[in-house]
Motif scaffolding. Structure first.
Motif: not given
Length: 175
Positions: A123, A137, A148
């Motif tokens: 991440t 992401a 995230v």
């Protein structure tokens, strides 16, 4: 006759090789493994180029393929070799007096990021290293955007603790 998605992949693949290698290094911790991941990613991208949707981000599609290949390898092998931080540091270091201090800092940051759990490390790389938005992401990692955000907050907290607990993180001031 190739479709436009095929053509987009064939013409755009070379521009993303360096970023794919960096992501492979983050995933595997090894320059050699990163190279193998890039090769497998290129092969799979070319084989499945008809699945690429023109007008979307090719780099994001390639990162998703690379991550999928990595996860499949991890599942198949169950036990990976330990991360070789020295190899990763050497691969990201450059010769030259001008970059000496930058390389020392980069090596320290890399060592600390590599010490994070895989989910946090991925991440951090995608958002801070490659500039993906939280939403991008989240989509690539197949997790909610809140996950995230939580992973990034956790990574920042862990990195702050690592920095405080190491001699490099101490201010060096005498009392």
């Amino acid at each position: 006759m190739p479709q436009s998605g095929d053509q987009d992949v064939r013409t755009g693949l070379a521009a993303h090789l360096v970023a794919l290698w960096r992501f492979g290094l983050v995933l595997s911790g090894s320059g050699q493994s990163a190279e193998e991941l890039v090769q497998a990613t290129c092969l799979r991208a070319l084989e499945r180029s008809h699945q690429f949707i023109p007008g979307t981000r090719l780099d994001r599609w390639l990162f998703a393929i690379e991550r999928s290949i990595w996860l499949n390898e991890v599942r198949a092998n169950k036990v990976r070799n330990p991360v070789e931080l020295d190899e990763a540091e050497a691969a990201l270091s450059f010769d030259g007096e001008r970059q000496f201090q930058t390389n020392i800092l980069a090596a320290q940051v890399l060592r600390q990021v590599q010490a994070l759990p895989a989910a946090l490390r991925e991440t951090v790389f995608l958002v801070y290293g490659e500039g993906l938005s939280y939403a991008e992401a989240a989509e690539m990692l197949a997790v909610p955007i809140g996950t995230v955000m939580s992973r990034l907050a956790s990574a920042r907290l862990r990195l702050a603790h690592l920095n405080r607990d190491t001699p490099e993180g101490a201010s060096g001031e005498a009392s």
